[in-house]
Design an enzyme around this catalytic site. Structure first.
Site, PDB file in Angstrom:
ATOM      1  CG  HIS A   8      -0.184   0.071   2.525  1.00  0.00           C
ATOM      2  ND1 HIS A   8       0.340   1.241   3.038  1.00  0.00           N
ATOM      3  CD2 HIS A   8       0.128  -0.905   3.401  1.00  0.00           C
ATOM      4  CE1 HIS A   8       0.937   0.995   4.183  1.00  0.00           C
ATOM      5  NE2 HIS A   8       0.831  -0.294   4.428  1.00  0.00           N
ATOM      6  CD  GLU A  10       5.007   8.515   3.200  1.00  0.00           C
ATOM      7  OE1 GLU A  10       6.239   8.421   3.182  1.00  0.00           O
ATOM      8  OE2 GLU A  10       4.388   9.589   3.029  1.00  0.00           O
ATOM      9  CB  THR A  11      -0.093   5.570   6.310  1.00  0.00           C
ATOM     10  OG1 THR A  11       0.880   4.992   7.198  1.00  0.00           O
ATOM     11  CG2 THR A  11      -0.726   4.484   5.454  1.00  0.00           C
ATOM     12  CD  GLU A  81       2.165  -5.740   8.494  1.00  0.00           C
ATOM     13  OE1 GLU A  81       2.390  -6.961   8.698  1.00  0.00           O
ATOM     14  OE2 GLU A  81       2.847  -5.060   7.711  1.00  0.00           O
TER      15      GLU A  81
END
Length: 195
Positions: A8, A10-11, A81
């Site tokens: 995914h 970046e957060t 995750e």
């Protein structure tokens, strides 16, 4: 069979170096750009199906990649995750300070230690192995799998004869695309592309 694993975008938690496997956070502005680059790199692939973790960051990334593509999408908790329990939303130093006993056990036995209210790496790996065993039964040409760093590194371990010590020998950056091929009963890593 071609398995396209994408981490995914970046957060904000990535930027802060937090453990956040089970926190459901969105991708950042940079994560959005990374997902658009993934979409461009994969635009000529016709996916038979897609699997995505149940986390918002993975679903957002998948939506961007699959924009205007006809493809069935399945959310699968097995590729979520790892659940870090009480360690969620904290960085390494905060965990060490707030949970000194648990941190020590975690450092001494990373495979079997269970963070308070979380899951051990072995429990986590069991989910990944079950997912991979089922995927390899399919007959599709191209499958997209949008997931997380820990999942992708665990898939590498799966490919390397379930040798979990290889977990620390790889990195998986936000937006990375890994092509894994399964041909004639043999599974291997074909390429890893950074965006």
């Amino acid at each position: 069979m071609n398995l396209y694993f994408v981490r995914h975008g970046e957060t904000e938690c990535n930027k802060s170096n937090l453990y956040y496997g089970n926190l459901d956070v969105p991708i950042s502005e940079i994560g959005f750009i990374q997902a658009k680059k993934d979409s461009k790199m994969l635009e000529n692939i016709s996916f038979n199906r897609a699997y995505v973790s149940k986390m918002k960051r993975a679903k957002q990334t998948a939506e961007i990649i699959l924009d205007k593509k006809e493809c069935s999408v399945t959310e699968d908790f097995r590729i979520n995750e790892r659940n870090f329990g009480a360690f969620e939303g904290k960085n390494y130093n905060e965990i060490k300070e707030l949970y000194p006993k648990e941190w020590k056990v975690w450092c001494e036995d990373w495979k079997n230690a269970v963070p308070p209210n979380g899951e051990s790496y072995m429990q986590f790996y069991g989910r990944i192995k079950d997912f991979m065993d089922s995927i390899l039964q399919l007959k599709d040409d191209n499958i997209l799998i949008v997931t997380h760093s820990g999942v992708i590194k665990s898939v590498y371990c799966y490919i390397l004869d379930n040798n979990l010590d290889f977990f620390w020998k790889f990195n998986s950056k936000n937006g990375d695309i890994t092509l894994i091929k399964y041909e004639y009963g043999n599974i291997y890593i074909d390429s890893i592309c950074h965006v």
